[in-house]
Enzyme design. Sequence first.
Site, PDB file in Angstrom:
ATOM      1  CD  GLU A 156      -2.868  -1.228   2.323  1.00 53.09           C
ATOM      2  OE1 GLU A 156      -4.115  -1.306   2.190  1.00 53.09           O
ATOM      3  OE2 GLU A 156      -2.309  -1.251   3.441  1.00 53.09           O
ATOM      4  CD  GLU A 179      -3.205  -6.383   3.920  1.00 51.64           C
ATOM      5  OE1 GLU A 179      -2.527  -5.355   4.054  1.00 51.64           O
ATOM      6  OE2 GLU A 179      -3.085  -7.150   2.942  1.00 51.64           O
TER       7      GLU A 179
END
Length: 254
Positions: free
Chosen positions: A106, A126
Amino acid sequence: MPVHREHRGRVMLLTIDRPERRNSLDHATLNALSSGLRDAAADREVRAVVLTATGERAFSAGLDLKAVAEAGMPDPAASPLHLLRDGYPLPVLAAINGPALGGGFELALACDLRVAAEHAYFALPEVSLGIAATEGGTDLPQRLPLAVALEVGLTGDRLTASRAYELGLVNRVVPGPEVLTTTVALAERIAEHSPAAVRTTKDLMYRSIETDRATLRARAREATDRLLAGPDVVEGMAAFAGKRAPRWAAPAAS
């Protein structure tokens, strides 16, 4: 210090230095990155920022889960991701020296341009932890075909640097030892140009993917008027006519 700063001419280099933790992001690292980015934006001599990390094992393995277990989740408002994704004025380039996972992916996504080592790869693990990559990972459909973005997000599987380049997510793929020099050279190329024009171009290009056409055209006209009323256009024309390098005015601090 978890993040080192270095000025290379008009480029500020921010290097995550936690190789023993695969350059994972703990509270101190996130705070140091945010502080470095704010200081770069306030420095009238800095025209571009390069983010990288120490070693070849990882650009960043993402959030340091050990640190989270000990000290709790970092304050999202203090995250460098919020600075980068919320109209940060300077061009930011990621020199991706190794795998970028979770929050590390990210962080790379939040940068404007990405140069990756051949051995680098990207992943969003995740879902295997029962959470979602909501700090930029779930925005992948803005960067990749939807089916590809869903596969990356729902499986947690790796996206290689070469595949990321084919899909347009990465600007360059080079041998590991060349990542930083290639990225800095690209940043220096950007830094040669009018700071006002570079900032305006970045802003309008991002707005173009999220704004209706009429609003975008109006903002583009307003931006053009501002640039034409500023000193850089006069200097640019004079430099071109005089066959010399332009002497850009230092931008106002952000």
